[in-house]
Design a protein around this motif. Structure first.
Motif, PDB file in Angstrom:
ATOM      1  N   UNK A 744     -52.210 -49.918 -29.419  1.00 57.21           N
ATOM      2  CA  UNK A 744     -52.733 -51.107 -30.095  1.00 57.21           C
ATOM      3  C   UNK A 744     -51.600 -52.024 -30.519  1.00 57.21           C
ATOM      4  N   UNK A 745     -50.485 -51.457 -30.955  1.00 60.25           N
ATOM      5  CA  UNK A 745     -49.354 -52.292 -31.382  1.00 60.25           C
ATOM      6  C   UNK A 745     -48.810 -53.104 -30.211  1.00 60.25           C
ATOM      7  N   UNK A 746     -48.794 -52.531 -29.016  1.00 61.91           N
ATOM      8  CA  UNK A 746     -48.344 -53.277 -27.839  1.00 61.91           C
ATOM      9  C   UNK A 746     -49.264 -54.468 -27.572  1.00 61.91           C
ATOM     10  N   UNK A 747     -50.559 -54.285 -27.718  1.00 61.09           N
ATOM     11  CA  UNK A 747     -51.506 -55.395 -27.540  1.00 61.09           C
ATOM     12  C   UNK A 747     -51.276 -56.474 -28.595  1.00 61.09           C
ATOM     13  N   UNK A 748     -50.964 -56.042 -29.814  1.00 58.11           N
ATOM     14  CA  UNK A 748     -50.712 -57.001 -30.892  1.00 58.11           C
ATOM     15  C   UNK A 748     -49.433 -57.790 -30.624  1.00 58.11           C
ATOM     16  N   UNK A 749     -48.428 -57.116 -30.076  1.00 61.62           N
ATOM     17  CA  UNK A 749     -47.187 -57.822 -29.741  1.00 61.62           C
ATOM     18  C   UNK A 749     -47.426 -58.844 -28.640  1.00 61.62           C
ATOM     19  N   UNK A 750     -48.229 -58.492 -27.661  1.00 63.26           N
ATOM     20  CA  UNK A 750     -48.568 -59.448 -26.616  1.00 63.26           C
ATOM     21  C   UNK A 750     -49.314 -60.642 -27.217  1.00 63.26           C
ATOM     22  N   UNK A 751     -50.227 -60.371 -28.131  1.00 64.76           N
ATOM     23  CA  UNK A 751     -50.972 -61.452 -28.778  1.00 64.76           C
ATOM     24  C   UNK A 751     -50.050 -62.352 -29.587  1.00 64.76           C
ATOM     25  N   UNK A 752     -48.950 -61.796 -30.072  1.00 60.20           N
ATOM     26  CA  UNK A 752     -47.983 -62.584 -30.831  1.00 60.20           C
ATOM     27  C   UNK A 752     -46.872 -63.160 -29.983  1.00 60.20           C
ATOM     28  N   UNK A 753     -47.105 -63.267 -28.672  1.00 65.23           N
ATOM     29  CA  UNK A 753     -46.126 -63.843 -27.735  1.00 65.23           C
ATOM     30  C   UNK A 753     -44.832 -63.040 -27.682  1.00 65.23           C
ATOM     31  N   UNK A 754     -44.930 -61.716 -27.871  1.00 68.12           N
ATOM     32  CA  UNK A 754     -43.768 -60.831 -27.760  1.00 68.12           C
ATOM     33  C   UNK A 754     -43.980 -59.919 -26.552  1.00 68.12           C
ATOM     34  N   UNK A 755     -44.147 -60.542 -25.407  1.00 65.59           N
ATOM     35  CA  UNK A 755     -44.487 -59.803 -24.189  1.00 65.59           C
ATOM     36  C   UNK A 755     -43.427 -58.782 -23.816  1.00 65.59           C
ATOM     37  N   UNK A 756     -42.175 -59.177 -23.939  1.00 61.67           N
ATOM     38  CA  UNK A 756     -41.095 -58.265 -23.537  1.00 61.67           C
ATOM     39  C   UNK A 756     -41.105 -57.005 -24.404  1.00 61.67           C
ATOM     40  N   UNK A 757     -41.278 -57.192 -25.730  1.00 64.47           N
ATOM     41  CA  UNK A 757     -41.326 -56.039 -26.627  1.00 64.47           C
ATOM     42  C   UNK A 757     -42.528 -55.148 -26.288  1.00 64.47           C
ATOM     43  N   UNK A 758     -43.662 -55.784 -26.001  1.00 67.17           N
ATOM     44  CA  UNK A 758     -44.874 -55.022 -25.700  1.00 67.17           C
ATOM     45  C   UNK A 758     -44.693 -54.181 -24.443  1.00 67.17           C
ATOM     46  N   UNK A 759     -44.117 -54.771 -23.404  1.00 69.97           N
ATOM     47  CA  UNK A 759     -43.903 -54.041 -22.149  1.00 69.97           C
ATOM     48  C   UNK A 759     -42.918 -52.894 -22.361  1.00 69.97           C
ATOM     49  N   UNK A 760     -41.832 -53.151 -23.094  1.00 65.64           N
ATOM     50  CA  UNK A 760     -40.851 -52.094 -23.364  1.00 65.64           C
ATOM     51  C   UNK A 760     -41.483 -50.948 -24.158  1.00 65.64           C
ATOM     52  N   UNK A 761     -42.338 -51.296 -25.095  1.00 67.04           N
ATOM     53  CA  UNK A 761     -42.995 -50.265 -25.906  1.00 67.04           C
ATOM     54  C   UNK A 761     -43.855 -49.354 -25.023  1.00 67.04           C
ATOM     55  N   UNK A 762     -44.647 -49.975 -24.122  1.00 62.91           N
ATOM     56  CA  UNK A 762     -45.523 -49.166 -23.284  1.00 62.91           C
ATOM     57  C   UNK A 762     -44.732 -48.385 -22.237  1.00 62.91           C
ATOM     58  N   UNK A 763     -43.634 -48.950 -21.728  1.00 58.47           N
ATOM     59  CA  UNK A 763     -42.805 -48.199 -20.785  1.00 58.47           C
ATOM     60  C   UNK A 763     -42.204 -46.964 -21.456  1.00 58.47           C
ATOM     61  N   UNK A 764     -41.741 -47.147 -22.712  1.00 52.76           N
ATOM     62  CA  UNK A 764     -41.184 -46.001 -23.456  1.00 52.76           C
ATOM     63  C   UNK A 764     -42.269 -44.967 -23.754  1.00 52.76           C
ATOM     64  N   UNK A 765     -43.463 -45.452 -24.052  1.00 52.85           N
ATOM     65  CA  UNK A 765     -44.573 -44.547 -24.341  1.00 52.85           C
ATOM     66  C   UNK A 765     -44.951 -43.758 -23.089  1.00 52.85           C
ATOM     67  N   UNK A 766     -44.912 -44.417 -21.948  1.00 54.99           N
ATOM     68  CA  UNK A 766     -45.233 -43.753 -20.684  1.00 54.99           C
ATOM     69  C   UNK A 766     -44.206 -42.655 -20.388  1.00 54.99           C
TER      70      UNK A 766
END
Length: 1009
Positions: A744-766
């Motif tokens: 959910x935090x990754x989706x929130x970061x994307x919603x806040x125009x923090x796409x790079x942070x969101x992608x990095x978060x999900x890659x680390x989670x994966x």
């Protein structure tokens, strides 16, 4: 008419009326004649006994900080006091009293008895009359005792307990005392003793906290939170003493005690005695100046104190040279001085003193030669054979040694002679030997009498404990002498009679899984396999003990053999009800592994065999079947199963399980698109979880609410909650909660125009998931991959989306139906991006039909938005019109993020068709969508509020009291008051109403709707 001096109200069946008993007379009273005099006269008394048609209780009037005249009903059963709030004076009608008495009766009678606690462990030891007063040391304790925690660390025999008792006697404060032993390395037993001891400090707090501690699906911190909050209500200072904490080795106890110490209310002080420094966060306490410490060097007798001590036994003191030699030999060791006093009893010569001062013999030899050998032969045998018992009583000694009612006399004689025997209660029934002395006696007994004699004593002690109903002690003695057959029979008796509460039926009650697991692990496997019920309980104890620590077994295979043995045994016995428990347990295991289809199969079979009274297991199985229906999109079936599961959970009295089933009904509401109703549903459950101190449920419910806030585009509200949930999940090691919070935090970061942070978060989670040996890993891997692919698509990385679309075919069989449909929608988005509208339409059309049939309105809206981009203009406009109608709500836009997360293409299409939507409500919806897409950051006060202050501000705006906010955030009321003062200062206001008005103007709070 009610009279002053009322003592009881008793229902009289013959007269069909109530007897009102006073000190002087009895009169009859009927409920239909209640009048003003009834209430005024009841208000004049402070309490009375009520015996009604449906139950009995003690009724008391109590005062609270917020006022007086609050009535409560009490009923005690099995050593536990149950309490319910009745109301103010005006509520004291006979009908209402009957209702409260009946509810108390249902609560107490539905609950089996707790395993008994040894009352002697909860009493401060008696002090010998010959003690000297060590003012130097007592003044040190006075100085250090002003701090909230006091740690006394010194080797055995240093006089820790004696000086602590001396100091406490002159404090004139309430003392909660717990004498710990090795058997207390059981999480629930440890805290049951502590909470019971705290009754001397705050009766109400312990009643409520023990109810919470009994809920084993919850973390022990939940009970401790409520206990701490309740203790904080008392202004009366008190001291909790944990004696011999070095005997505690269980890490989970250290963790929970650290939590307790971190949140102590100002009125409570904690004192620990230990032979070594305990594994607690002492450095943090030292840095904050909250810890006072007394070391072995502080406890040593000074030369002057040794003189005072010796004057009690000698007519004249030795010369200074001998005294200095004695001081060098003993180094101020208290137990050594006691041993010396024993050697000097009845002797006027200083020869023994000279020998003691100059000797280098080991200490054990001193205990044997100077203490043991100085006793008559019969008393020596008594000491040797009873020294191996963990505690002794006169009747126990009579039984194991064949004495004729001499045990009590001998123990009292030994105590009066100062022979290293310590009383455990004020009545002089239970004693224990000093640990060093006991060790010496055990070793000497084996040398003199042989192993057989020592073993025979322990065996007889086990039988005595059994006869006295102390089965836990009986089992411990049998295990100590390796009589495994007898131990197994005793354990089987306990679990058969429900004296040990195991299984889901009692999972919400006081936990004994740790102790049971420790016992069963000691039994030889061939012996364990002979008892199918012990095999089942062994598997349950393994799983539940792990779950309570948020550490699910990484290898479920270790549970398979005892389960298989249990199933074979029950089948051969034809015991179908027990087979139902086995299958219900298998369903639970399969769910833990994320294998929902297998779990549903096991659950269906279990329900055909489980007895109606096994409501806990029945509720669990119904819930599992409901989750399976939810995953397949069958919402009506899921709702029906969850309702039945909730009813069974409520009948079982398992509040945690009932709340879980209630929360699952909220998931159905979300899937049906009823977000406002779902939010209210979750809020209700959240309030109940907060009141009961269930922090796990609080965090899970907050995550559900955060997901709804995300749908409403209330990004900051959701972000703050998710970050707190992440911290909590990381601290307790809850991988599943942490993973969902990360998603959910990754989706929130994307919603806040923090796409790079969101992608990095999900890659680390994966990467973390792929490296993790965790049962639910596979089911979450697909969800994380899909979330990452959606971010790739939003950010134009179509190559990564194509790669995923090709790879997903490999594990498509493992997907749940709804997850598979979400993946199909992602494939349709890729087709739209590549201009393949016909392909997208072919994918989406059957998905829309299925979603409409299942009444999954959220999915219906999302699919319509995609189809609008895949069809011709007129059809597209019709689909958009239907989607806008769905999203319209009185209080805002439902599923606002569904529009925004489809990206610029949908927004452009929406603006293109907007002139054709003439209805005013639809125009407002479009304006809100467009405005949200272009919204700027909200203004902030000059001095920004912290994340915690923003959270408190929102709770203030919701109308909660300070006490309710404290419960929701698991802090004290004083902490909330401090935070509110800081909020008022930063906003420049003085009242709650002013704070809310200013906060809305600054867009820190949503506008009132």
């Amino acid at each position: 008419m009610a009279q002053r001096g009322l003592t009881a109200i008793v229902w009289c069946e013959e007269e069909q009326a109530y007897e009102l008993q006073t000190a002087g007379k009895t009169c009859l009273y009927r409920s239909e004649t209640e009048d003003a005099d009834w209430f005024s006269n009841l208000a004049a008394c402070s309490g009375f006994r009520f015996v009604g048609r449906h139950g009995h209780m003690t009724v008391r009037k109590e005062s609270r900080k917020r006022g007086s005249g609050y009535w409560y009903g009490y009923r005690r059963r099995n050593g536990r006091t149950h309490k319910l709030y009745i109301g103010r004076d005006a509520w004291l009608t006979l009908e209402h009293l009957e209702r409260i008495a009946q509810k108390l009766a249902e609560e107490t009678e539905a609950e089996p008895a707790d395993p008994p606690l040894l009352a002697a462990k909860l009493r401060m030891p008696r002090l010998a009359a010959s003690l000297i007063r060590r003012e130097r040391l007592l003044e040190l304790f006075d100085t250090l005792g002003e701090r909230q925690m006091l740690l006394v660390t010194a080797p055995a025999g240093s006089g820790k307990t004696t000086v602590v008792c001396q100091w406490l006697q002159r404090q004139a404060l309430p003392v909660a005392w717990v004498a710990l032993d090795e058997a207390d390395n059981d999480l629930s037993r440890f805290w049951r003793y502590v909470i019971t001891a705290c009754q001397t400090l705050h009766q109400d707090a312990t009643c409520t906290a023990r109810e919470l501690l009994a809920s084993l699906l919850q973390q022990p911190e939940n009970a401790l939170t409520l206990l701490l909050n309740a203790l904080a209500e008392s202004d009366q200072p008190g001291i909790l003493v944990l004696e011999d904490y070095h005997l505690i080795t269980m890490p989970r106890i250290h963790e929970t005690l650290a939590f307790f110490l971190e949140h102590l209310p100002p009125s409570l002080h904690v004192l620990l005695t230990s032979r070594s420094e305990p594994p607690l966060p002492l450095a943090r306490f030292r840095a904050r100046g909250e810890l006072g410490e007394v070391q072995a060097s502080d406890l040593r007798f000074s030369l002057e104190e040794e003189r005072l001590f010796l004057r009690q036994f000698l007519e004249r003191l030795p010369d200074e040279k001998t005294l200095h030699r004695l001081d060098a030999r003993l180094e101020g060791w208290a137990a050594g001085l006691r041993l010396l006093a024993l050697a000097l009893q009845g002797r006027q010569s200083l020869r023994e003193l000279d020998r003691f001062a100059g000797s280098t013999r080991p200490l054990r030899e001193y205990f044997v030669t100077e203490a043991l050998n100085a006793q008559p032969e019969p008393l020596q045998r008594f000491l040797l054979l009873t020294g191996g018992l963990p505690r002794v009583a006169g009747s126990l000694c009579d039984a194991v040694l064949g004495l004729a009612d001499e045990g009590t006399y001998l123990l009292e004689r030994l105590y009066q002679s100062g022979l290293f025997l310590e009383p455990l209660d004020s009545e002089g029934r239970w004693y224990r030997y000093h640990p060093l002395f006991a060790e010496a006696m055990q070793a000497e007994a084996r040398r003199r009498l042989g192993d057989e004699a020592v073993q025979a004593t322990l065996e007889q002690a086990s039988f005595w404990f059994e006869q006295e109903g102390l089965l836990v002690d009986a089992v411990e003695c049998s295990l100590q002498v390796r009589d495994m057959e007898r131990a197994a029979a005793l354990i089987l008796r306990m679990v058969s009679e429900s004296q040990f509460r195991v299984g889901l039926r009692y999972f919400h009650l006081v936990n004994e899984h740790y102790t049971l697991l420790r016992w069963l692990k000691q039994l030889p496997k061939p012996l364990l396999w002979r008892y199918p019920l012990l095999c089942l309980r062994y598997a349950e104890a393994q799983l539940f003990a792990a779950l309570l620590n948020n550490r699910p077994p990484q290898e479920m295979k270790e549970l398979e053999e005892p389960l298989q043995r249990a199933e074979q045994g029950f089948r051969s016995e034809g015991n179908l009800s027990r087979l139902g428990e086995v299958f219900a347990f298998r369903a639970t295991l399969a769910r833990q592994r994320g294998e929902m289809r297998e779990a549903v199969t096991w659950a269906h079979q279990a329900l055909t065999w489980l007895l109606p009274e096994e409501q806990g297991w029945r509720s669990s199985c119904l819930g599992i079947i409901g989750i399976g229906a939810l995953y397949e999109g069958h919402l009506l079936d899921a709702s029906r199963y969850f309702a039945e599961a909730l009813a069974n959970a409520e009948k079982s009295g398992n509040k945690g399980l009932a709340r879980a089933q209630f929360a699952l009904q909220g998931a159905v509401l979300v899937a049906r698109g009823r977000l406002r109703q779902a939010a209210a549903h979750y809020q209700h459950a959240l309030l109940e979880a907060s009141k009961q101190g269930d922090q796990d449920d609080v965090m899970r419910l907050r995550l559900n609410l955060a997901a709804i806030h995300y749908e409403w585009n209330e990004v900051e509200n959701a972000r703050e909650a998710v970050q707190e949930i992440q911290t909590y999940a990381g601290r307790i090691g809850d991988e599943e909660l942490f993973m969902h919070a990360e998603l959910l935090l990754a989706r929130l970061e994307q919603a806040g125009n923090q796409s790079e942070h969101a992608i990095q978060r999900l890659q680390a989670l994966l990467e973390r998931l792929q490296a993790l040996d965790w049962p639910l890993r596979l089911s979450l891997l697909s969800e994380v991959r899909l979330a990452l692919v959606q971010l790739y698509w939003l950010n134009g990385n179509l190559e990564a989306v194509r790669q995923w679309a090709n790879d997903r075919q490999r594990d498509r069989h493992a997907h749940r139906r709804l997850l598979h449909e979400r993946e199909e929608c992602m494939v349709a988005r890729l087709a739209l991006a590549e201009g393949r509208c016909a392909d997208a339409h072919a994918i989406l059309a059957p998905l829309l039909d299925a979603a409409l049939q299942d009444d999954r309105q959220g999915d219906v809206l999302e699919i319509r938005l995609l189809l609008a981009q895949a069809t011709k203009q007129q059809t597209s406009r019709s689909l958009l019109h239907a989607a806008l109608q769905q999203a319209r709500a009185e209080s805002g836009v439902q599923f606002l993020r569904r529009f925004l997360d489809e990206g610029p293409a949908l927004l452009s299409l929406l603006q293109q068709h907007a002139p054709h939507f003439h209805e005013r409500p639809l125009q407002l919806v479009i304006q809100k969508i467009v405005r949200a897409a272009d919204s700027a950051q909200p203004a902030e006060p000059v001095e920004p509020l912290s994340a915690r202050e923003l959270h408190v501000l929102r709770l203030l705006a919701s109308g909660l009291s300070y006490r309710d906010i404290a419960r929701a955030l698991f802090v004290s009321v004083n902490t909330i008051k401090t935070q509110v003062s800081s909020i008022y200062r930063k906003l420049g206001v003085n009242t709650r109403q002013q704070a809310c008005s200013v906060a809305r103007a600054l867009q820190l709070l949503p506008q009132q709707k």
